[in-house]
Design an enzyme around this catalytic site. Structure first.
Site, PDB file in Angstrom:
ATOM      1  N   GLU A 197      26.848  40.796  28.967  1.00 44.25           N
ATOM      2  CA  GLU A 197      26.236  40.864  30.292  1.00 44.25           C
ATOM      3  C   GLU A 197      25.422  42.138  30.426  1.00 44.25           C
ATOM      4  OE1 GLU A 197      30.160  40.717  32.168  1.00 44.25           O
ATOM      5  OE2 GLU A 197      29.733  42.627  33.129  1.00 44.25           O
TER       6      GLU A 197
ATOM      7  N   ARG B 247      41.597  41.232  31.637  1.00 49.16           N
ATOM      8  CA  ARG B 247      41.819  42.366  32.511  1.00 49.16           C
ATOM      9  C   ARG B 247      42.719  43.371  31.792  1.00 49.16           C
ATOM     10  NH1 ARG B 247      43.942  39.854  37.017  1.00 49.16           N
ATOM     11  NH2 ARG B 247      41.894  39.329  37.763  1.00 49.16           N
TER      12      ARG B 247
ATOM     13  N   HIS C  55      34.578  47.745  30.599  1.00 50.98           N
ATOM     14  CA  HIS C  55      33.671  48.023  31.720  1.00 50.98           C
ATOM     15  C   HIS C  55      34.321  47.726  33.063  1.00 50.98           C
ATOM     16  CE1 HIS C  55      33.126  43.739  30.860  1.00 50.98           C
ATOM     17  NE2 HIS C  55      32.755  43.593  32.111  1.00 50.98           N
TER      18      HIS C  55
ATOM     19  N   HIS D  85      35.183  41.414  27.776  1.00 55.28           N
ATOM     20  CA  HIS D  85      34.961  39.996  27.458  1.00 55.28           C
ATOM     21  C   HIS D  85      34.905  39.806  25.943  1.00 55.28           C
ATOM     22  CE1 HIS D  85      33.934  39.614  31.656  1.00 55.28           C
ATOM     23  NE2 HIS D  85      32.961  40.479  31.522  1.00 55.28           N
TER      24      HIS D  85
HETATM   25 ZN    ZN Z   1      32.228  41.696  32.995  1.00 51.86          ZN
END
Ligand code: ZN
Length: 310
Positions: A114, A191, A171, A96
């Site tokens: 996150e 992605r 991740h 991200h």
């Molecule tokens: Zn994520």
């Protein structure tokens, strides 16, 4: 003043399973439920108040029309998004952007930092966090050459583990993992690699150039978890405290009072049973203590996670 108990938005995805329904009784639309957005006010999913004066209202409606519930803090969107994630299969490897990159390249959207609390996992389960490239140049070469096994860092996981994933960190959640995720309220995901899988006969879209832009090099995994503090038989442990959120784990054996001097405090019950200010709660219950709900009494034998901004 009432606690705001939330009904989640559940999302069907290819890699999802049945645990969110089986374990927490959430209403789902199928047997590939990957995500329950338990506290959410996002354009792609919202949670809804279960009872009390705001029954039936979405968190987005409360954020827009009752900002006093959140201390009248400023912002376009509710700052946090909490999900329970059931991965029956591997998720794609992703990254991200941070706020600055997302603002410039994603229509003013927020970036995403996150963190993951492993609620449960299969024996031998693992997770992808970080990579082994020393520089952007090496990263680009490894991606171009498809050297995924050399590039990504795979870590074994166990129930109760915690991982902090700042924006820019490669991740992936992998199969056999049930996670509580606390994140910035954003849905911007790049992605990087999807294991060559096909969806309806086609590979899913990848975002290689954006990924290379935002991946931090070299990458260092940071341990943010503090030592647990034991008092009155209860265990309190700060999992992470950064400029975006603070997440704390509590294992309560009889009775605890938690203060809420914040704009709001989110509580996610994960194990055991008990009462919150006299109201019975069970695993999968999630509520928000609004601004001014200064102290919360929890009693019983429970494991729960709290999250807030400052
Ligand atoms: Zn994520």
């Amino acid at each position: 003043m009432d606690l705001l108990f939330m009904e989640p938005y559940c999302k069907e995805v290819l890699w999802g399973g049945t645990k969110l329904h089986e374990k927490y009784g959430y209403k789902t639309d199928g047997d590939h439920t990957g995500e329950a957005w338990v506290v959410a006010a996002n354009a792609h999913g919202v949670s809804t108040v279960k009872d009390g004066p705001y029954k039936g209202k979405t968190l987005t409606e409360l954020w827009e029309n009752h900002r006093e519930l959140f201390g009248n803090i400023e912002g376009d969107v509710f700052p946090l998004l909490i999900k329970l994630i059931d991965a029956r299969d591997n998720l794609s490897i992703q990254v991200h952007p941070d706020d600055e990159y997302a603002r410039a390249h994603e229509n003013g959207s927020k970036g995403k930092t996150e963190c993951w609390y492993i609620v449960d996992c299969d024996e031998g389960a693992d997770i992808v966090i970080g990579h082994n490239a020393a520089s952007k140049e090496e990263l680009t070469k490894m991606i171009t050459d498809g050297k995924w096994d050399d590039l990504i860092t795979v870590l074994p996981i166990h129930k109760g583990d915690f991982f902090f994933i700042p924006s820019g960190t490669v991740h992936a959640i992998r199969k056999g993992t049930l996670i509580l995720e606390t994140q910035q309220n954003s849905d911007v995901t790049y992605r990087l690699y999807d294991y060559g899988r096909l969806q309806n006969g086609k590979p899913r879209e990848l975002h290689i150039s954006q990924s290379i832009d935002v991946i931090r090099c070299p990458q260092k995994n940071i341990n943010t978890v503090k030592e647990p503090v034991i008092s009155n038989g209860n265990i309190e442990q700060e999992l992470v405290s950064c400029d975006l959120f603070t997440v704390t784990k509590y294992k309560v054996n009889n009775n605890i009072t938690i203060n809420n001097p914040y704009p709001f405090l989110i509580v996610d019950i994960l194990e055991g049973e008990g009462k919150v200010d006299g109201v019975p709660v069970k695993p999968g219950d999630n509520f928000i203590a609004p601004y001014g709900y200064d102290s919360i009494n929890l009693e019983g034998d429970m494991l729960f996670i709290t999250s807030h901004i400052d």
